[in-house]
Scaffold this motif. Sequence first.
Motif, PDB file in Angstrom:
ATOM      1  N   SER A  14       0.824  -1.222   0.000  1.00 49.66           N
ATOM      2  CA  SER A  14       0.000   0.000   0.000  1.00 49.66           C
ATOM      3  C   SER A  14       0.854   1.266   0.000  1.00 49.66           C
ATOM      4  CB  SER A  14      -0.905   0.017   1.236  1.00 49.66           C
ATOM      5  OG  SER A  14      -1.815  -1.036   1.177  1.00 49.66           O
ATOM      6  N   LEU A  15       0.173   2.408  -0.079  1.00 51.77           N
ATOM      7  CA  LEU A  15       0.805   3.717  -0.048  1.00 51.77           C
ATOM      8  C   LEU A  15       1.520   3.927   1.286  1.00 51.77           C
ATOM      9  CD1 LEU A  15       1.031   6.615  -1.310  1.00 51.77           C
ATOM     10  CD2 LEU A  15      -1.033   7.145  -0.010  1.00 51.77           C
ATOM     11  N   MET A  16       2.688   4.549   1.227  1.00 48.35           N
ATOM     12  CA  MET A  16       3.415   4.869   2.452  1.00 48.35           C
ATOM     13  C   MET A  16       3.418   6.372   2.650  1.00 48.35           C
ATOM     14  SD  MET A  16       6.465   2.146   2.707  1.00 48.35           S
ATOM     15  CE  MET A  16       6.410   2.209   4.483  1.00 48.35           C
ATOM     16  N   LEU A  17       3.458   6.807   3.898  1.00 44.78           N
ATOM     17  CA  LEU A  17       3.460   8.212   4.255  1.00 44.78           C
ATOM     18  C   LEU A  17       4.853   8.622   4.703  1.00 44.78           C
ATOM     19  CD1 LEU A  17       0.190   8.164   6.376  1.00 44.78           C
ATOM     20  CD2 LEU A  17       0.438   8.781   3.970  1.00 44.78           C
ATOM     21  N   ALA A  18       5.320   9.789   4.264  1.00 41.72           N
ATOM     22  CA  ALA A  18       6.632  10.293   4.655  1.00 41.72           C
ATOM     23  C   ALA A  18       6.539  10.969   6.014  1.00 41.72           C
ATOM     24  CB  ALA A  18       7.138  11.286   3.616  1.00 41.72           C
ATOM     25  N   MET A  19       7.474  10.652   6.879  1.00 44.67           N
ATOM     26  CA  MET A  19       7.577  11.304   8.184  1.00 44.67           C
ATOM     27  C   MET A  19       8.960  11.938   8.255  1.00 44.67           C
ATOM     28  SD  MET A  19       5.748   8.682  10.816  1.00 44.67           S
ATOM     29  CE  MET A  19       5.911   9.861  12.128  1.00 44.67           C
ATOM     30  N   TYR A  20       9.001  13.264   8.379  1.00 47.34           N
ATOM     31  CA  TYR A  20      10.255  13.991   8.423  1.00 47.34           C
ATOM     32  C   TYR A  20      10.894  13.887   9.806  1.00 47.34           C
ATOM     33  CZ  TYR A  20       8.560  16.011   4.097  1.00 47.34           C
ATOM     34  OH  TYR A  20       8.100  16.178   2.823  1.00 47.34           O
ATOM     35  N   GLY A  21      12.220  13.836   9.852  1.00 48.61           N
ATOM     36  CA  GLY A  21      12.950  13.742  11.111  1.00 48.61           C
ATOM     37  C   GLY A  21      12.933  15.034  11.905  1.00 48.61           C
ATOM     38  N   CYS A  22      12.839  16.161  11.219  1.00 51.93           N
ATOM     39  CA  CYS A  22      12.755  17.496  11.839  1.00 51.93           C
ATOM     40  C   CYS A  22      13.870  17.765  12.855  1.00 51.93           C
ATOM     41  CB  CYS A  22      11.391  17.707  12.481  1.00 51.93           C
ATOM     42  SG  CYS A  22      10.088  17.799  11.256  1.00 51.93           S
ATOM     43  N   GLY A  23      15.053  17.217  12.608  1.00 54.56           N
ATOM     44  CA  GLY A  23      16.202  17.523  13.443  1.00 54.56           C
ATOM     45  C   GLY A  23      16.403  16.627  14.644  1.00 54.56           C
ATOM     46  N   TRP A  24      15.458  15.775  14.977  1.00 52.09           N
ATOM     47  CA  TRP A  24      15.628  14.934  16.161  1.00 52.09           C
ATOM     48  C   TRP A  24      15.582  13.442  15.865  1.00 52.09           C
ATOM     49  CZ3 TRP A  24      11.518  11.779  17.312  1.00 52.09           C
ATOM     50  CH2 TRP A  24      10.308  12.121  16.746  1.00 52.09           C
ATOM     51  N   THR A  44      18.682   9.985   6.507  1.00 51.63           N
ATOM     52  CA  THR A  44      18.687  11.440   6.348  1.00 51.63           C
ATOM     53  C   THR A  44      17.800  12.074   7.408  1.00 51.63           C
ATOM     54  OG1 THR A  44      16.817  11.349   4.822  1.00 51.63           O
ATOM     55  CG2 THR A  44      19.018  11.326   3.849  1.00 51.63           C
ATOM     56  N   ILE A  45      18.052  13.335   7.674  1.00 53.50           N
ATOM     57  CA  ILE A  45      17.206  14.114   8.577  1.00 53.50           C
ATOM     58  C   ILE A  45      16.779  15.353   7.806  1.00 53.50           C
ATOM     59  CG2 ILE A  45      17.082  15.426  10.715  1.00 53.50           C
ATOM     60  CD1 ILE A  45      19.231  13.555  11.837  1.00 53.50           C
ATOM     61  N   THR A  46      15.489  15.486   7.568  1.00 53.28           N
ATOM     62  CA  THR A  46      14.961  16.594   6.788  1.00 53.28           C
ATOM     63  C   THR A  46      14.224  17.565   7.701  1.00 53.28           C
ATOM     64  OG1 THR A  46      14.683  15.104   4.923  1.00 53.28           O
ATOM     65  CG2 THR A  46      13.489  17.184   4.829  1.00 53.28           C
ATOM     66  N   TYR A  47      14.437  18.849   7.455  1.00 50.58           N
ATOM     67  CA  TYR A  47      13.726  19.885   8.185  1.00 50.58           C
ATOM     68  C   TYR A  47      12.589  20.403   7.327  1.00 50.58           C
ATOM     69  CZ  TYR A  47      17.754  19.994  11.282  1.00 50.58           C
ATOM     70  OH  TYR A  47      18.745  19.631  12.159  1.00 50.58           O
ATOM     71  N   VAL A  48      11.441  20.604   7.904  1.00 52.06           N
ATOM     72  CA  VAL A  48      10.297  21.145   7.198  1.00 52.06           C
ATOM     73  C   VAL A  48      10.398  22.665   7.237  1.00 52.06           C
ATOM     74  CG1 VAL A  48       7.785  21.281   7.154  1.00 52.06           C
ATOM     75  CG2 VAL A  48       8.893  19.179   7.862  1.00 52.06           C
ATOM     76  N   GLU A  49      10.162  23.300   6.087  1.00 52.33           N
ATOM     77  CA  GLU A  49      10.215  24.756   6.040  1.00 52.33           C
ATOM     78  C   GLU A  49       9.069  25.352   6.851  1.00 52.33           C
ATOM     79  OE1 GLU A  49      10.638  26.665   2.289  1.00 52.33           O
ATOM     80  OE2 GLU A  49      11.854  25.026   1.518  1.00 52.33           O
ATOM     81  N   VAL A  50       9.390  26.351   7.646  1.00 50.56           N
ATOM     82  CA  VAL A  50       8.385  27.030   8.461  1.00 50.56           C
ATOM     83  C   VAL A  50       8.238  28.451   7.942  1.00 50.56           C
ATOM     84  CG1 VAL A  50       7.790  27.825  10.759  1.00 50.56           C
ATOM     85  CG2 VAL A  50       8.957  25.643  10.462  1.00 50.56           C
ATOM     86  N   ASN A  51       7.006  28.852   7.701  1.00 51.42           N
ATOM     87  CA  ASN A  51       6.732  30.208   7.233  1.00 51.42           C
ATOM     88  C   ASN A  51       6.370  31.056   8.443  1.00 51.42           C
ATOM     89  OD1 ASN A  51       6.036  32.506   5.961  1.00 51.42           O
ATOM     90  ND2 ASN A  51       4.477  31.602   4.645  1.00 51.42           N
TER      91      ASN A  51
END
Length: 54
Positions: A14-24, A44-51
């Motif tokens: 099935s479809l998988m959902l991405a969960m970002y590490g957000c630095g931790w 990898t550890i990805t940060y989500v852009e914050v506006n």
Amino acid sequence: MKITDKPPCPICGSLMLAMYGCGWDYDRFVCSVRGCDGEIKLETITYVEVNDEV
């Protein structure tokens, strides 16, 4: 593999959902099907852009 990829669940396909590490934590994909324990951990550890504009 990158967090922008869309792999199928290794258990149920099935479809998988991405969960970002957000630095931790490392990024990962988790299965979208309730009760399925499908997961793919990335190195990898990805940060989500914050506006901050309000």
